[in-house]
Design a protein around this motif. Sequence first.
Motif, PDB file in Angstrom:
ATOM      1  N   GLU A 171      -9.075  -1.062  10.799  1.00 40.90           N
ATOM      2  CA  GLU A 171      -8.190  -1.958  10.227  1.00 40.90           C
ATOM      3  C   GLU A 171      -7.708  -1.357   8.723  1.00 40.90           C
ATOM      4  OE1 GLU A 171      -8.556  -6.047  10.292  1.00 40.90           O
ATOM      5  OE2 GLU A 171      -9.515  -5.789  12.248  1.00 40.90           O
ATOM      6  N   VAL A 172      -6.452  -1.451   8.367  1.00 41.80           N
ATOM      7  CA  VAL A 172      -5.923  -0.963   7.019  1.00 41.80           C
ATOM      8  C   VAL A 172      -5.255  -2.249   6.626  1.00 41.80           C
ATOM      9  CG1 VAL A 172      -4.502   0.425   5.881  1.00 41.80           C
ATOM     10  CG2 VAL A 172      -5.606   1.383   7.561  1.00 41.80           C
ATOM     11  N   HIS A 173      -5.649  -2.537   5.254  1.00 47.07           N
ATOM     12  CA  HIS A 173      -4.932  -3.715   4.800  1.00 47.07           C
ATOM     13  C   HIS A 173      -3.877  -3.107   3.746  1.00 47.07           C
ATOM     14  CE1 HIS A 173      -4.263  -7.588   2.863  1.00 47.07           C
ATOM     15  NE2 HIS A 173      -4.497  -6.855   1.595  1.00 47.07           N
ATOM     16  N   ALA A 174      -2.719  -3.479   3.859  1.00 45.30           N
ATOM     17  CA  ALA A 174      -1.424  -3.061   2.912  1.00 45.30           C
ATOM     18  C   ALA A 174      -1.370  -4.346   1.943  1.00 45.30           C
ATOM     19  CB  ALA A 174      -0.267  -2.924   3.747  1.00 45.30           C
ATOM     20  N   PHE A 175      -1.005  -3.737   0.583  1.00 45.20           N
ATOM     21  CA  PHE A 175      -0.686  -4.694  -0.329  1.00 45.20           C
ATOM     22  C   PHE A 175       0.599  -5.372   0.118  1.00 45.20           C
ATOM     23  CE2 PHE A 175      -3.095  -2.593  -4.084  1.00 45.20           C
ATOM     24  CZ  PHE A 175      -4.220  -3.299  -3.859  1.00 45.20           C
ATOM     25  N   GLY A 176       0.729  -6.721  -0.396  1.00 50.19           N
ATOM     26  CA  GLY A 176       1.780  -7.504  -0.074  1.00 50.19           C
ATOM     27  C   GLY A 176       2.064  -8.106  -1.551  1.00 50.19           C
ATOM     28  N   ALA A 177       3.174  -8.878  -1.509  1.00 49.53           N
ATOM     29  CA  ALA A 177       3.886  -9.310  -2.686  1.00 49.53           C
ATOM     30  C   ALA A 177       2.345 -10.423  -3.394  1.00 49.53           C
ATOM     31  CB  ALA A 177       5.105 -10.337  -2.423  1.00 49.53           C
ATOM     32  N   LEU A 178       1.956 -11.257  -2.626  1.00 44.56           N
ATOM     33  CA  LEU A 178       0.812 -11.956  -3.057  1.00 44.56           C
ATOM     34  C   LEU A 178      -0.207 -11.246  -3.454  1.00 44.56           C
ATOM     35  CD1 LEU A 178      -0.632 -14.984  -3.017  1.00 44.56           C
ATOM     36  CD2 LEU A 178      -1.719 -14.265  -0.828  1.00 44.56           C
ATOM     37  N   ASP A 179      -0.662  -9.881  -3.257  1.00 40.32           N
ATOM     38  CA  ASP A 179      -1.695  -9.173  -3.921  1.00 40.32           C
ATOM     39  C   ASP A 179      -1.081  -8.868  -5.244  1.00 40.32           C
ATOM     40  OD1 ASP A 179      -3.299  -9.393  -1.581  1.00 40.32           O
ATOM     41  OD2 ASP A 179      -2.341  -7.865  -0.661  1.00 40.32           O
ATOM     42  N   ILE A 180      -0.122  -8.208  -5.457  1.00 42.49           N
ATOM     43  CA  ILE A 180       0.678  -7.679  -6.582  1.00 42.49           C
ATOM     44  C   ILE A 180       0.739  -8.997  -7.666  1.00 42.49           C
ATOM     45  CG2 ILE A 180       2.657  -6.839  -7.550  1.00 42.49           C
ATOM     46  CD1 ILE A 180       2.744  -5.304  -5.175  1.00 42.49           C
TER      47      ILE A 180
END
Length: 107
Positions: free
Chosen positions: A57-66
Motif C-alpha cells: 500500500e502507498v499513502h499519498a499526501f492529501g490536503a489534510l496532511d499538508i
Amino acid sequence: RDEQAFAHAHESPWSMTGPLIVLAIPSALIGLALGLPPEDGHIDRFLEPVFEAVKGEVHAFGALDIGLMIFSALIGLAVLLFARRRRRAAPPPLSPEETDRLKELLS
C-alpha cells in the motif's frame, strides 16, 4: 550577537564527546549488521509480521496532511515568538568576591 557569550563559546570537552563516540560506533555497526542486505536483513525479517497488513500500500499526501503540517509549523513559530518576547535580560555578572564564594561552595 552577544560578544561576551561568543568569546566564551567552546567545543565540548573530551569527557563529554568521547562517550558519545564510543556509543555511536557500535550502534552504527550493529545497525549495519542487522539491516544488511536491505531487503532481507535480520531487522527486515523481524519486522515483516508487523508490516504484513500494509505491504504494497502507498499513502499519498492529501490536503489534510499538508494542512496539519502547516498548522504544526505555525504553532511552533508562535511558541518561538512568545518565548522570545518573554525572554528576560541576563543577570549582572558576579563580582570577584561572589565568584570566589561560589567556587568555594562548589569545590
